[in-house]
Design an enzyme around this catalytic site. Structure first.
Site, PDB file in Angstrom:
ATOM      1  N   ASN A 128       0.876  -1.167   0.000  1.00  0.00           N
ATOM      2  CA  ASN A 128       0.000   0.000   0.000  1.00  0.00           C
ATOM      3  C   ASN A 128       0.917   1.222   0.000  1.00  0.00           C
ATOM      4  O   ASN A 128       1.504   1.547   1.022  1.00  0.00           O
ATOM      5  CB  ASN A 128      -0.901  -0.015   1.248  1.00  0.00           C
ATOM      6  N   LYS A 159       0.166   4.213  -0.236  1.00  0.00           N
ATOM      7  CA  LYS A 159      -0.465   5.398   0.367  1.00  0.00           C
ATOM      8  C   LYS A 159      -0.223   6.628  -0.527  1.00  0.00           C
ATOM      9  O   LYS A 159      -0.189   6.486  -1.740  1.00  0.00           O
ATOM     10  CB  LYS A 159       0.038   5.569   1.807  1.00  0.00           C
ATOM     11  N   HIS A 209      -9.555   1.286   4.877  1.00  0.00           N
ATOM     12  CA  HIS A 209      -8.271   1.466   5.561  1.00  0.00           C
ATOM     13  C   HIS A 209      -8.470   2.396   6.760  1.00  0.00           C
ATOM     14  O   HIS A 209      -9.255   3.348   6.690  1.00  0.00           O
ATOM     15  CB  HIS A 209      -7.226   2.040   4.602  1.00  0.00           C
ATOM     16  N   GLU A 249      -6.780   4.733   7.864  1.00  0.00           N
ATOM     17  CA  GLU A 249      -6.532   6.163   7.587  1.00  0.00           C
ATOM     18  C   GLU A 249      -7.757   6.803   6.937  1.00  0.00           C
ATOM     19  O   GLU A 249      -8.037   7.985   7.168  1.00  0.00           O
ATOM     20  CB  GLU A 249      -5.272   6.304   6.706  1.00  0.00           C
ATOM     21  N   GLY A 302       2.506   2.260  10.788  1.00  0.00           N
ATOM     22  CA  GLY A 302       3.466   3.351  10.656  1.00  0.00           C
ATOM     23  C   GLY A 302       4.181   3.699  11.946  1.00  0.00           C
ATOM     24  O   GLY A 302       4.830   4.736  12.050  1.00  0.00           O
TER      25      GLY A 302
HETATM   26  P1  13P Z   1       2.991   0.343   7.650  1.00  0.00           P
HETATM   27  O1  13P Z   1       3.507  -0.955   7.052  1.00  0.00           O
HETATM   28  O2  13P Z   1       3.741   1.541   7.163  1.00  0.00           O
HETATM   29  O3  13P Z   1       2.885   0.254   9.124  1.00  0.00           O
HETATM   30  O4  13P Z   1       1.500   0.533   7.087  1.00  0.00           O
HETATM   31  C1  13P Z   1       0.632  -0.525   7.159  1.00  0.00           C
HETATM   32  C2  13P Z   1      -0.587  -0.176   6.406  1.00  0.00           C
HETATM   33  O5  13P Z   1      -1.330   0.708   6.795  1.00  0.00           O
HETATM   34  C3  13P Z   1      -0.848  -0.895   5.164  1.00  0.00           C
HETATM   35  O6  13P Z   1      -2.114  -0.622   4.681  1.00  0.00           O
END
Ligand code: 13P
Length: 255
Positions: free
Chosen positions: A13, A15, A99, A101, A177
């Site tokens: 992902n 992002k 997700h 977020e 994250g």
């Molecule tokens: P990280 O691997 O950066 O922690 O993010 C995970 C995530 O949100 C994948 O969708």
């Protein structure tokens, strides 16, 4: 059935990272490192504007393209949104919905996650539904309740046939994250709970066949351990998916 009988799905992902030119470089690098690794499915969920570039670059390879969200209407006055048909025409086969977020910053609810999932499934996309508890919810001992509710509501009105195109990603919000990963056992336990929710709704066999990923600070170092767990069938990877070397190590661990 052990996880060996289910196929691992490793999905990056990206992002809100990578301009189209940077995306081209990254996907070229990833392809060079993962080509020939046919033991798992490899997906990259990229920003909308990168989709044409990445789709062109992975044509005919083992890498599939995913998007990070989709709207539930087929078309219309929804400024800023993208429909499933638009994604499909650009070569997208997978889409992430729900997700954390999106839930946290953009008002996504269990209801809109469900609507988006159904629209994507109706269009023939494979949907990666994200569920996961907040740190405060884990500390209050309601993790199981939270992920069970999110899973049930996301799948409301999804048929048994459509379920074959659903992947569930367990992403504890406190692990995203933060560099703080769930332990193998913590992750496996919650993935097992999700599996039992699916089994209760669709039957034992469907529960056994459900692909359930773990996501949240999965990286080149901890991937093999997480992927060795019975209920974990791959990963949804943020930060580490932006480094071709690390992403390739995770793909290797999933073979
Ligand atoms: P990280 O691997 O950066 O922690 O993010 C995970 C995530 O949100 C994948 O969708």
């Amino acid at each position: 059935m052990s996880s060996r009988r289910r196929r691992n799905v490793i999905a990056g992902n990206w992002k809100m990272n990578m301009t189209p030119s940077a995306a081209k470089e990254l996907i070229t690098d990833i392809y060079a490192k993962v080509k020939g690794k046919k033991g798992c499915d490899v997906v990259v969920c990229v920003p909308y504007v990168d989709i044409p570039t990445v789709a062109q670059a992975v044509k005919g390879t083992i890498i599939k393209v995913g998007a990070q969200n989709v709207h539930f209407a087929p078309k219309g006055a929804y400024t800023g949104e993208i429909s499933a048909e638009m994604l499909k025409e650009c070569g997208v086969q997978y889409v992430i919905v729900g997700h954390s977020e999106r839930r946290q910053y953009f008002g996504e609810t269990d209801e809109t996650v469900n609507l988006r999932a159904k629209a994507a499934l109706e269009a023939g996309l494979t949907v990666i539904v994200c569920v996961g508890e907040l740190l405060s919810e884990r500390e209050s001992g309601i993790t199981s309740e939270v992920v069970s509710r999110q899973t049930k509501l996301a799948l409301q009105g999804v048929s048994e046939e459509q379920l074959k195109n659903v992947i569930i990603a367990y992403e504890p919000v406190w692990a995203i994250g933060t560099g703080k990963t769930a332990t193998n056992e913590e992750a496996d336990e919650v993935c097992g709970i999700i599996r039992s929710v699916v089994a209760a709704k669709y039957g034992k066999q469907a529960g056994k066949q459900m692909i359930i990923q773990y996501g949240g600070s999965m990286n080149a170092k901890n991937a093999a351990g997480l992927l060795s767990m019975d209920n974990i069938d791959g990963g949804l990877i943020g930060g580490a998916s932006l480094k071709a070397e690390d992403f390739a190590v995770i793909v290797e661990a999933a073979q």
